[in-house]
Every structure is written in structure tokens, then in C-alpha cells.
Design a protein around this motif. Structure first.
Motif, PDB file in Angstrom:
ATOM      1  N   ASP A   1     -17.957   3.555   6.040  1.00  0.00           N
ATOM      2  CA  ASP A   1     -18.477   1.971   5.820  1.00  0.00           C
ATOM      3  C   ASP A   1     -19.071   1.978   4.293  1.00  0.00           C
ATOM      4  O   ASP A   1     -20.245   2.563   4.182  1.00  0.00           O
ATOM      5  CB  ASP A   1     -19.342   1.517   6.891  1.00  0.00           C
ATOM      6  N   ALA A   2     -18.077   1.574   3.446  1.00  0.00           N
ATOM      7  CA  ALA A   2     -18.860   1.444   2.053  1.00  0.00           C
ATOM      8  C   ALA A   2     -18.045   0.465   1.180  1.00  0.00           C
ATOM      9  O   ALA A   2     -16.949  -0.042   1.617  1.00  0.00           O
ATOM     10  CB  ALA A   2     -18.448   2.675   1.479  1.00  0.00           C
ATOM     11  N   ASP A   3     -18.791  -0.211   0.057  1.00  0.00           N
ATOM     12  CA  ASP A   3     -18.318  -1.300  -0.577  1.00  0.00           C
ATOM     13  C   ASP A   3     -17.356  -0.748  -1.853  1.00  0.00           C
ATOM     14  O   ASP A   3     -16.713  -1.725  -2.230  1.00  0.00           O
ATOM     15  CB  ASP A   3     -19.690  -1.996  -1.238  1.00  0.00           C
ATOM     16  N   ASN A   4     -17.408   0.579  -2.011  1.00  0.00           N
ATOM     17  CA  ASN A   4     -16.643   0.699  -3.225  1.00  0.00           C
ATOM     18  C   ASN A   4     -16.196   2.403  -2.911  1.00  0.00           C
ATOM     19  O   ASN A   4     -16.770   2.854  -2.373  1.00  0.00           O
ATOM     20  CB  ASN A   4     -17.290   0.939  -4.551  1.00  0.00           C
ATOM     21  N   THR A   5     -15.337   2.876  -3.948  1.00  0.00           N
ATOM     22  CA  THR A   5     -15.090   4.000  -3.965  1.00  0.00           C
ATOM     23  C   THR A   5     -16.091   5.221  -3.935  1.00  0.00           C
ATOM     24  O   THR A   5     -16.263   6.209  -3.221  1.00  0.00           O
ATOM     25  CB  THR A   5     -14.141   4.544  -5.150  1.00  0.00           C
ATOM     26  N   LEU A   6     -17.121   4.901  -4.915  1.00  0.00           N
ATOM     27  CA  LEU A   6     -18.239   5.887  -4.819  1.00  0.00           C
ATOM     28  C   LEU A   6     -19.205   5.965  -3.511  1.00  0.00           C
ATOM     29  O   LEU A   6     -19.436   6.995  -3.217  1.00  0.00           O
ATOM     30  CB  LEU A   6     -19.214   5.472  -6.153  1.00  0.00           C
TER      31      LEU A   6
ATOM     32  N   LEU B   1     -16.642   9.950 -11.126  1.00  0.00           N
ATOM     33  CA  LEU B   1     -16.083   8.640 -10.928  1.00  0.00           C
ATOM     34  C   LEU B   1     -16.888   7.573 -12.099  1.00  0.00           C
ATOM     35  O   LEU B   1     -16.377   7.056 -12.974  1.00  0.00           O
ATOM     36  CB  LEU B   1     -16.052   8.120  -9.651  1.00  0.00           C
ATOM     37  N   PRO B   2     -18.374   7.714 -11.973  1.00  0.00           N
ATOM     38  CA  PRO B   2     -19.305   6.681 -12.894  1.00  0.00           C
ATOM     39  C   PRO B   2     -18.884   7.026 -14.359  1.00  0.00           C
ATOM     40  O   PRO B   2     -18.603   5.921 -14.968  1.00  0.00           O
ATOM     41  CB  PRO B   2     -20.513   7.319 -12.516  1.00  0.00           C
ATOM     42  N   GLY B   3     -18.617   8.100 -14.871  1.00  0.00           N
ATOM     43  CA  GLY B   3     -18.335   8.513 -16.170  1.00  0.00           C
ATOM     44  C   GLY B   3     -16.947   7.825 -16.409  1.00  0.00           C
ATOM     45  O   GLY B   3     -16.718   7.351 -17.580  1.00  0.00           O
ATOM     46  N   LEU B   4     -15.898   8.143 -15.415  1.00  0.00           N
ATOM     47  CA  LEU B   4     -14.623   7.703 -15.614  1.00  0.00           C
ATOM     48  C   LEU B   4     -14.567   6.137 -15.871  1.00  0.00           C
ATOM     49  O   LEU B   4     -14.047   5.468 -16.679  1.00  0.00           O
ATOM     50  CB  LEU B   4     -13.732   8.163 -14.632  1.00  0.00           C
ATOM     51  N   ARG B   5     -15.463   5.572 -14.769  1.00  0.00           N
ATOM     52  CA  ARG B   5     -15.469   4.123 -14.928  1.00  0.00           C
ATOM     53  C   ARG B   5     -16.136   3.515 -16.169  1.00  0.00           C
ATOM     54  O   ARG B   5     -15.688   2.716 -16.822  1.00  0.00           O
ATOM     55  CB  ARG B   5     -16.284   3.602 -13.622  1.00  0.00           C
ATOM     56  N   GLY B   6     -17.030   4.377 -16.480  1.00  0.00           N
ATOM     57  CA  GLY B   6     -17.549   3.822 -17.964  1.00  0.00           C
ATOM     58  C   GLY B   6     -16.652   3.994 -19.023  1.00  0.00           C
ATOM     59  O   GLY B   6     -16.534   2.870 -20.032  1.00  0.00           O
ATOM     60  N   ALA B   7     -15.930   4.848 -19.073  1.00  0.00           N
ATOM     61  CA  ALA B   7     -14.838   5.319 -20.153  1.00  0.00           C
ATOM     62  C   ALA B   7     -13.800   3.979 -20.030  1.00  0.00           C
ATOM     63  O   ALA B   7     -13.363   3.520 -21.034  1.00  0.00           O
ATOM     64  CB  ALA B   7     -14.472   6.622 -20.023  1.00  0.00           C
TER      65      ALA B   7
END
Length: 134
Positions: A44-49, A118-124
Motif C-alpha cells: 500500500d503506497a502512493d508512489n514508486t518510492l 529513484l529520487p536522483g533519477l526523478r530530479g535529473a
């Protein structure tokens, strides 16, 4: 106490039986400590992370690794002392559990690596979209 209660063969047999029981008990505890399959599958999560973090938590082997270690210690001692009449079943179960724990730990590491990437990839990607918009 009579001398017969200290018969070496009888004591060795008792010790071997107790050692086998300790190995079996530790293995049973290790199996019980494995992650619940539903916890690994249902998230149960709102996003991939969030999914990856939940998966990392679900893949925690907890006490299973320590219980396997205890089982292996007792098994090795018993095997070297030639205390087990037939240790094949114990050895097979230890190998099966060890393999499964290895798979779980690998999945945990992969989920951890992906969650940290993932957080770094999203930022990029955000930066790339912003640069492209200009």
C-alpha cells in the motif's frame, strides 16, 4: 547415582539427540521468521518510492538469519563429532533455507539500490524537462 547412568555411549546418544533437536528447533524458528509472502506481494503506497520502501521492509529477514546461523553451528558440531546417524535431511534443509535467505537478501539489496537511485533519477528528469521547456 549408579555407574550405569554415566555410560559414555548412552550419554553420547542423548547428547546427539538433543543436538539434533536444537538444530531442528533453530531451523523451525528460522522458517517462522521469514517474511510473510503477502507482505512482500501486497503493498500500500502512493508512489514508486513508497512501494520500494515497503518492499525493503517486507524483505527484512529479521531473526531468520540468526536462527539459521544457530542451526548451522549445532549442525557442524554434531557432524564433526559424527553424532548424527543420518544428517542428510538436516543438511538439505539448511541448504534450502540458506538459498532462500540469499534470494531474499539479494532482492532486499536490489530494492534498496533502486529506492536510493529513484529520487536522483526523478530530479535529473525534472531538470531535463525544465531545460527542454526553456
Amino acid at each position: 547415582m549408579s555407574q550405569s547412568s554415566f555410560d559414555d555411549e548412552e550419554l553420547f546418544g542423548e547428547a546427539a539427540t538433543e543436538m539434533r533437536a536444537e538444530v531442528e528447533d533453530a531451523l523451525a524458528e528460522a522458517w517462522r521468521a521469514l517474511p510473510d509472502p503477502d507482505d512482500v506481494w501486497d503493498v500500500d503506497a502512493d508512489n514508486t518510492l513508497g512501494v520500494l520502501n515497503a518492499l525493503k521492509g517486507a524483505l527484512d529477514t529479521g531473526d531468520a538469519t540468526e536462527q539459521l546461523r544457530e542451526a548451522k553451528k549445532q549442525f557442524v558440531i554434531g557432524q564433526r563429532a559424527d553424532a548424527f546417524e543420518d544428517a542428510g535431511d538436516l543438511e538439505a534443509e539448511i541448504e534450502e533455507l540458506e538459498s532462500l535467505l540469499g534470494d531474499i537478501e539479494t532482492a532486499h539489496e536490489e530494492a534498496s539500490d533502486l529506492a536510493s537511485t529513484l529520487p536522483g533519477l526523478r530530479g535529473a528528469l525534472d531538470d531535463a524537462v525544465d531545460d527542454d521547456s526553456e
